[in-house]
Design an enzyme around this catalytic site. Sequence first.
Site, PDB file in Angstrom:
ATOM      1  N   CYS A   7       9.713  -0.097  -6.844  1.00 55.60           N
ATOM      2  CA  CYS A   7       8.454   0.583  -6.512  1.00 55.60           C
ATOM      3  C   CYS A   7       8.174   1.750  -7.448  1.00 55.60           C
ATOM      4  O   CYS A   7       7.110   1.838  -8.066  1.00 55.60           O
ATOM      5  CB  CYS A   7       8.474   1.073  -5.064  1.00 55.60           C
ATOM      6  SG  CYS A   7       7.003   2.000  -4.588  1.00 55.60           S
TER       7      CYS A   7
ATOM      8  N   GLY B   2      14.207   2.356  -7.232  1.00 53.62           N
ATOM      9  CA  GLY B   2      13.997   0.921  -7.166  1.00 53.62           C
ATOM     10  C   GLY B   2      12.775   0.441  -7.928  1.00 53.62           C
ATOM     11  O   GLY B   2      12.221   1.144  -8.783  1.00 53.62           O
TER      12      GLY B   2
ATOM     13  N   HIS C  85     -20.624  13.869   6.584  1.00 56.97           N
ATOM     14  CA  HIS C  85     -21.667  13.275   5.750  1.00 56.97           C
ATOM     15  C   HIS C  85     -21.952  14.201   4.572  1.00 56.97           C
ATOM     16  O   HIS C  85     -22.043  15.413   4.752  1.00 56.97           O
ATOM     17  CB  HIS C  85     -22.955  13.087   6.570  1.00 56.97           C
ATOM     18  CG  HIS C  85     -24.110  12.597   5.758  1.00 56.97           C
ATOM     19  ND1 HIS C  85     -24.256  11.278   5.413  1.00 56.97           N
ATOM     20  CD2 HIS C  85     -25.169  13.254   5.209  1.00 56.97           C
ATOM     21  CE1 HIS C  85     -25.366  11.135   4.703  1.00 56.97           C
ATOM     22  NE2 HIS C  85     -25.934  12.335   4.561  1.00 56.97           N
TER      23      HIS C  85
ATOM     24  N   GLU D 174      -5.636 -19.668  -9.021  1.00 57.57           N
ATOM     25  CA  GLU D 174      -5.148 -19.491  -7.648  1.00 57.57           C
ATOM     26  C   GLU D 174      -5.018 -20.844  -6.959  1.00 57.57           C
ATOM     27  O   GLU D 174      -5.954 -21.642  -6.948  1.00 57.57           O
ATOM     28  CB  GLU D 174      -6.087 -18.581  -6.862  1.00 57.57           C
ATOM     29  CG  GLU D 174      -5.803 -18.475  -5.368  1.00 57.57           C
ATOM     30  CD  GLU D 174      -4.370 -18.072  -5.050  1.00 57.57           C
ATOM     31  OE1 GLU D 174      -3.702 -18.804  -4.291  1.00 57.57           O
ATOM     32  OE2 GLU D 174      -3.923 -17.028  -5.563  1.00 57.57           O
TER      33      GLU D 174
ATOM     34  N   VAL E  64       3.334 -14.988  -8.661  1.00 54.83           N
ATOM     35  CA  VAL E  64       3.334 -15.948  -7.550  1.00 54.83           C
ATOM     36  C   VAL E  64       4.262 -15.510  -6.422  1.00 54.83           C
ATOM     37  O   VAL E  64       4.800 -16.342  -5.693  1.00 54.83           O
ATOM     38  CB  VAL E  64       3.718 -17.362  -8.054  1.00 54.83           C
ATOM     39  CG1 VAL E  64       2.619 -17.924  -8.938  1.00 54.83           C
ATOM     40  CG2 VAL E  64       5.054 -17.349  -8.794  1.00 54.83           C
ATOM     41  N   GLY E  65       4.434 -14.202  -6.269  1.00 52.01           N
ATOM     42  CA  GLY E  65       5.237 -13.712  -5.170  1.00 52.01           C
ATOM     43  C   GLY E  65       6.603 -13.223  -5.612  1.00 52.01           C
ATOM     44  O   GLY E  65       6.884 -13.104  -6.807  1.00 52.01           O
TER      45      GLY E  65
END
Length: 464
Positions: A42, A40, A443, A203, A269-270
């Site tokens: 992705c 697909g 750490h 935006e 835009v989506g």
Amino acid sequence: MSVKYDLIVIGSGPGGYVAAIRASQLGMKVGVVEKAELGGICLNWGCIPTKALLKSAQVFDYISHAGDYGVDIKGATVNFEGMIKRSRDVAGSMSKGISFLFRKNKIDHIDGFGKLKANKTVAVKDEKGKITDYQADHIIVATGGRSRELPAIPIDGKKIIEYRKAMSLDKQPKTMVVVGSGAIGVEFAYFYNAIGTKVTIVEFMPEIVPIEDEEVSKQLERSFKKSGIEIMKSSEVTAVDTKGTKCKVTVKTPKGETTLECDIVLSAVGIATNLEGIGLEDVGVATDKGKIVVDDFYRTNIPGIYAIGDIVHGPALAHVASAEGIICVEKIAGQSPEPLDYNNIPGCTYCNPEVASVGYTEKAAKEAGYDIKVGKFPFSASGKAKAAGATEGFIKVIYDAKYGEWLGAHMIGANVTEMIAEVVAARKLETTGHEIIKSVHPHPTMSEAIMEATAAAYDEVIHL
């Protein structure tokens, strides 16, 4: 001719192929209908190839700043065609990987365009126009989405482009206007800016990456501006003139109308859902506002027909589609999966600095009525970040003051997309803030900033 399956999946994206593999593992005979590349959007035109491009930009960025690390490199240049080729090669290899997984799991790849018919039948038209009917006890629709197109920004594939073309241009543009600052917009803005294109983001909302916590949005804006990206917020592209050699982009801003000139306009835009022509109306599958209506286990109103991924409610993310696919087929197989908790879905944006988040923002937690504790730890105080030369950004955590529930986390900085999973797992296990403080983090690492931010929420922070 009619071929019978236990399950047919229409679409082979991260929802469809994952559902198919899980169903095969559970003993079902599975066929997957796919008219394009396996994997697909992705694998072929989204998540994976864009990350390959972003890695190329990051390598060039490292080389450009090698002197900061005591390494002298001169004369490095961008091979744009080479970057594009590498990205396409990565996508191609991943798609071949899906073919291998289908063979391994004895899943049939049915090449063509699938359309629902009555009596649990899928009619598949191949590239020659031949139509073959396939029957199944269960059918999952996983047809995904495509770039949404605005009337003022008609995509022509040459001067006004969408994400597919943005990762396969023949030559690097000198100037680009990116319309929209969601994940797709800011990732491409970072990529092109990092390799030398002059980028402007337009935006519509008051902040970039508008679904993120406001402090994250403001930090990303500072970082982008520092790198040379221009940002126009609360602004709208009302027209694009492509008749000349340049695009003339008309932008309505809070201060009035202005015109930008650029080589390329990228519309980000989506997405729009791929529901057309797949027979939903013919068999009576209910839809609402461009989405298929499903229950908690992705069953539609028609028995035996299910839907997952971008075409149903919830965030349009690859990992969401995969999770939905697994839940769906496990329910079909008679197992008892839990419904997906959509408030514990991580979101990741792979620009530089990276952005990752899960759960409530500070504003949303307050609006939901929680009494909250908020902790923040900047990477400027992290020894590992200092050593790596990656001090931009911070970790922000939000806890319920009464019970210590981890309500949300918001991160911006190097490698935070790899760190957010700790929060997702901890929230799934109902881990409290005090338990995180008492969980010893290694750490020096970037991840110990999660513990430090949590300690800051409870006034126990050591390194601030």
